[in-house]
Design an enzyme around this catalytic site. Structure first.
Site, PDB file in Angstrom:
ATOM      1  CB  CYS A  67      -1.049  -0.052   1.228  1.00 33.98           C
ATOM      2  SG  CYS A  67      -1.848   1.494   1.468  1.00 33.98           S
ATOM      3  CB  CYS A 182      -3.266   3.003  -5.686  1.00 38.57           C
ATOM      4  SG  CYS A 182      -4.569   2.296  -4.723  1.00 38.57           S
TER       5      CYS A 182
END
EC number: 5.1.1.3
Length: 253
Positions: A67, A182
């Site tokens: 992440c 992302c």
């Protein structure tokens, strides 16, 4: 393998190819998702506290923070808090983008949290100072990708609105690389390619992250004992999420 949601499955997919003899624990912090709405001090404290519990319970060999938002905020703090644990981070792939671009126009498609991090701007200063880098923070795309992989559909116009700001055409030059900053976004990459104003290289860092994890984990000649499991911090994944995890070979615990 840790992510705010299910985006880290893109990294898990690559890690399994490189480490077929290992088992994985996938942790989705769905109780905290999305991270974009958190204040930074609260999110730091939340993630560090959560890892204290996760490491005690699962005792992994290595932790992959799949992440960008989490690692660019709290990666250094995690390493300081748990010095015995190797952490593999996820950061925007700005360096390889700067090395590959021909036009010098690079866009970074990210969450608002990743866009505003000093870490991200430091990467640009260090590795892409000769490029024109546009940071595009999408408020909606991570949620859309979570829903998309569960089978929901979106209008072309809705998706196009999220990616069009990445495309710059000026002085005879055009954006030729978009960094997917992302881990959720690669799930929609084929849709992005279809809807893009012109072809670009959509840069997915998942394989590079998996390679770094492989370097830190010694190979085994036989399959490690255990099974691949998925942990949701809410404790309440819905039916479609459970079915998705099963499709990825993960047992929800």
């Amino acid at each position: 393998m840790f992510d705010s949601g299910i985006g880290g499955l893109t990294v898990l997919r690559e890690a399994r190819v490189l480490m077929p003899e290992r088992h994985f624990t996938y942790v989705a912090d769905d109780a905290g998702f999305p991270y974009g709405g958190w204040e930074e001090p609260a999110l730091k404290a939340h993630i560090i506290d959560l890892f204290g519990k996760l490491l005690a319970e699962h005792d992994p060999e290595v932790c992959v923070i799949a992440c960008n938002t989490a690692f660019t905020l709290v990666g250094a703090d995690l390493r300081a808090a748990f010095p015995h644990m190797p952490f593999v981070g996820t950061v925007p792939a700005i360096k390889p983008a700067a090395e590959r671009t021909r036009s010098g126009l690079v866009s970074v498609l990210a969450t608002p949290g990743t866009v505003k991090r000093a870490y991200t701007r430091d990467l640009i200063q260090s590795f892409a100072s000769q490029c024109d880098v546009r940071l595009v923070g999408s408020e909606n795309l991570a949620r859309m990708a979570e829903a998309y992989i569960r089978g929901e559909t979106f209008s072309d116009e809705a998706v196009r609105a999220e990616i069009v700001p990445c495309f710059v055409d000026e002085d005879g030059r055009k954006t030729d690389i978009v960094v997917l900053a992302c881990t959720h976004y690669p799930f929609m990459a084929n849709l992005f390619r279809k809807l893009a104003p012109w072809p670009v290289d959509w840069l997915d860092p998942a394989e590079a992250i998996a390679r770094q994890a492989r370097r830190l984990v010694p190979p085994l000649e036989t399959l490690a004992p255990g099974e691949d499991i998925a942990v949701f911090t809410s404790g309440k994944p819905d039916f479609s999420t459970r079915r998705l995890m099963q499709g990825f070979g993960l047992r929800v615990v």
